[in-house]
Motif scaffolding. Structure first.
Motif, PDB file in Angstrom:
ATOM      1  N   LEU A   1       1.669  20.102 -26.089  1.00  0.00           N
ATOM      2  CA  LEU A   1       1.889  18.732 -26.547  1.00  0.00           C
ATOM      3  C   LEU A   1       2.806  17.975 -25.606  1.00  0.00           C
ATOM      4  O   LEU A   1       2.696  16.760 -25.461  1.00  0.00           O
ATOM      5  CB  LEU A   1       2.499  18.740 -27.946  1.00  0.00           C
ATOM      6  N   LEU A   2       3.716  18.660 -24.967  1.00  0.00           N
ATOM      7  CA  LEU A   2       4.617  17.975 -24.064  1.00  0.00           C
ATOM      8  C   LEU A   2       3.857  17.267 -22.963  1.00  0.00           C
ATOM      9  O   LEU A   2       4.251  16.195 -22.509  1.00  0.00           O
ATOM     10  CB  LEU A   2       5.617  18.942 -23.443  1.00  0.00           C
ATOM     11  N   LEU A   3       2.758  17.851 -22.512  1.00  0.00           N
ATOM     12  CA  LEU A   3       1.977  17.240 -21.453  1.00  0.00           C
ATOM     13  C   LEU A   3       1.443  15.883 -21.889  1.00  0.00           C
ATOM     14  O   LEU A   3       1.172  15.018 -21.062  1.00  0.00           O
ATOM     15  CB  LEU A   3       0.822  18.158 -21.045  1.00  0.00           C
ATOM     16  N   ALA A   4       1.300  15.702 -23.209  1.00  0.00           N
ATOM     17  CA  ALA A   4       0.867  14.402 -23.724  1.00  0.00           C
ATOM     18  C   ALA A   4       2.036  13.458 -23.872  1.00  0.00           C
ATOM     19  O   ALA A   4       1.849  12.266 -24.052  1.00  0.00           O
ATOM     20  CB  ALA A   4       0.185  14.574 -25.082  1.00  0.00           C
ATOM     21  N   GLY A   5       3.266  13.973 -23.794  1.00  0.00           N
ATOM     22  CA  GLY A   5       4.421  13.145 -24.087  1.00  0.00           C
ATOM     23  C   GLY A   5       5.299  12.862 -22.911  1.00  0.00           C
ATOM     24  O   GLY A   5       6.449  12.454 -23.081  1.00  0.00           O
ATOM     25  N   CYS A   6       4.813  13.049 -21.713  1.00  0.00           N
ATOM     26  CA  CYS A   6       5.646  12.849 -20.539  1.00  0.00           C
ATOM     27  C   CYS A   6       5.785  11.381 -20.168  1.00  0.00           C
ATOM     28  O   CYS A   6       6.598  11.037 -19.325  1.00  0.00           O
ATOM     29  CB  CYS A   6       5.071  13.608 -19.346  1.00  0.00           C
ATOM     30  N   ALA A   7       4.966  10.516 -20.757  1.00  0.00           N
ATOM     31  CA  ALA A   7       5.025   9.103 -20.415  1.00  0.00           C
ATOM     32  C   ALA A   7       6.376   8.527 -20.797  1.00  0.00           C
ATOM     33  O   ALA A   7       6.985   8.886 -21.782  1.00  0.00           O
ATOM     34  CB  ALA A   7       3.923   8.345 -21.151  1.00  0.00           C
ATOM     35  N   GLY A   8       6.847   7.587 -19.983  1.00  0.00           N
ATOM     36  CA  GLY A   8       8.073   6.889 -20.299  1.00  0.00           C
ATOM     37  C   GLY A   8       9.328   7.610 -19.896  1.00  0.00           C
ATOM     38  O   GLY A   8      10.426   7.155 -20.171  1.00  0.00           O
TER      39      GLY A   8
ATOM     40  N   ARG B   1      -4.686  15.917 -28.608  1.00  0.00           N
ATOM     41  CA  ARG B   1      -3.350  15.347 -28.525  1.00  0.00           C
ATOM     42  C   ARG B   1      -3.423  13.879 -28.122  1.00  0.00           C
ATOM     43  O   ARG B   1      -4.369  13.439 -27.476  1.00  0.00           O
ATOM     44  CB  ARG B   1      -2.508  16.114 -27.497  1.00  0.00           C
ATOM     45  N   HIS B   2      -2.387  13.149 -28.502  1.00  0.00           N
ATOM     46  CA  HIS B   2      -2.289  11.720 -28.210  1.00  0.00           C
ATOM     47  C   HIS B   2      -0.865  11.443 -27.748  1.00  0.00           C
ATOM     48  O   HIS B   2       0.094  11.732 -28.460  1.00  0.00           O
ATOM     49  CB  HIS B   2      -2.608  10.920 -29.474  1.00  0.00           C
ATOM     50  N   ALA B   3      -0.709  10.890 -26.555  1.00  0.00           N
ATOM     51  CA  ALA B   3       0.614  10.530 -26.050  1.00  0.00           C
ATOM     52  C   ALA B   3       1.097   9.268 -26.747  1.00  0.00           C
ATOM     53  O   ALA B   3       0.352   8.301 -26.905  1.00  0.00           O
ATOM     54  CB  ALA B   3       0.557  10.306 -24.544  1.00  0.00           C
ATOM     55  N   VAL B   4       2.350   9.273 -27.159  1.00  0.00           N
ATOM     56  CA  VAL B   4       2.962   8.103 -27.777  1.00  0.00           C
ATOM     57  C   VAL B   4       4.409   8.004 -27.303  1.00  0.00           C
ATOM     58  O   VAL B   4       4.929   8.896 -26.642  1.00  0.00           O
ATOM     59  CB  VAL B   4       2.930   8.166 -29.326  1.00  0.00           C
ATOM     60  N   ASN B   5       5.040   6.914 -27.641  1.00  0.00           N
ATOM     61  CA  ASN B   5       6.474   6.745 -27.404  1.00  0.00           C
ATOM     62  C   ASN B   5       6.981   5.837 -28.514  1.00  0.00           C
ATOM     63  O   ASN B   5       7.062   4.628 -28.352  1.00  0.00           O
ATOM     64  CB  ASN B   5       6.724   6.131 -26.027  1.00  0.00           C
TER      65      ASN B   5
END
Length: 272
Positions: A26-33, A105-109
């Motif tokens: 999941l971290l790979l989806a959350g690296c944005a930002g 997975r879905h990247a979000v911030n």
């Protein structure tokens, strides 16, 4: 100081249960930002992340939903099959696992202090008879919602620091600071919190238990900010990844399940 890891430490990391593997992926989806001075393209992508989760129902049936990516763990595991289908006039996500474990997975911030409410629906064709999420060897669930959070890694315990450093050494990526999952359990009562057997930074909360609602669409609303603070004893950082996961690899079973739209909202009445 250079950290060195024994062979036994690396072996233990590679043998992590599903909850740890899904957190790493999941971290790979959350690296944005997380980078400074983003390019205009990156800023545009970030703006999309800050808006909302892409809804399954916004897609036509067939294929995978837009902005959701495969969540794979290892090549040795069979992948769960995911496909958008029509159900009662709306598009939902179907999952089928046959001794398999993978997700989407879905990247979000998202600042969950401003959007604390999580809304979702799911349905399962059956429970997994031998699943027991309190035991590493039988840790499976027909449906999971997986949330990955950012945070200050300097606050990790020594053991978690070693664990996270080992993960980064092996994967090239840091693990999320914390991972919270909502699951359907066979026996543990609703509201039960089940910790990962290797780290307290990964926790599961039982959202549904037992067979009473099998075969039915069930709708949920949870105040994620409150759940996180109750479970981890601190306020949550930004939500950086959202995933769905249907897994039967530990029990060797088959299961079919469905997911409806997932939303983060300002209030329980649906304000986004």
């Amino acid at each position: 100081m250079t950290l060195r890891f024994s062979r036994s430490t690396v072996v233990r990391f590679k043998a992590f249960s599903t909850t740890f593997a899904v957190s790493a992926a999941l971290l790979l989806a959350g690296c944005a930002g997380q980078k400074s001075a983003p390019s205009p393209e990156a800023a545009a992508r970030q703006a999309k992340l800050d808006q909302a989760l892409a809804l399954f129902s916004a897609n036509a049936p067939g294929g995978l939903p837009a902005q959701w990516e495969p969540l794979l763990f290892t090549r040795k595991k069979k992948s769960t099959e995911y496909q958008l289908i029509e159900d009662a006039g709306r598009t939902v996500l179907r999952a089928y696992a046959d001794q398999a474990s993978s997700g989407l997975r879905h990247a979000v911030n998202i600042d969950v202090s401003k959007k604390p409410w999580l809304s979702w629906s799911w349905k399962t064709s059956a429970l997994i008879p031998t699943a027991d999420n309190t035991q590493r060897e039988t840790e499976d669930s027909p449906v999971r919602i997986v949330l990955a959070f950012d945070g200050d890694h300097d606050n990790l315990s020594l053991m978690d620091t070693i664990l996270f450093d080992t993960a980064k050494l092996l994967t090239g990526h840091e693990l999320p600071y914390a991972t919270l999952m909502y699951i359907w359990e066979n026996k543990a009562p609703v509201g039960t919190v089940i910790a990962n057997t290797r780290t307290g930074r990964i926790q599961m909360m039982v959202a549904e238990s037992g067979p009473a609602k099998v075969g039915q669409w069930v709708q949920y609303k949870r105040n994620v900010a409150e759940d996180y603070e109750k479970i981890f004893g601190e306020k949550p950082g930004r939500l950086i990844g959202v995933g769905v996961l249907t897994d039967t690899d530990n029990t060797g079973q088959k299961v079919e399940a469905w997911y409806g739209d997932i939303r983060m909202m300002r209030d329980a009445d649906g304000g986004e």
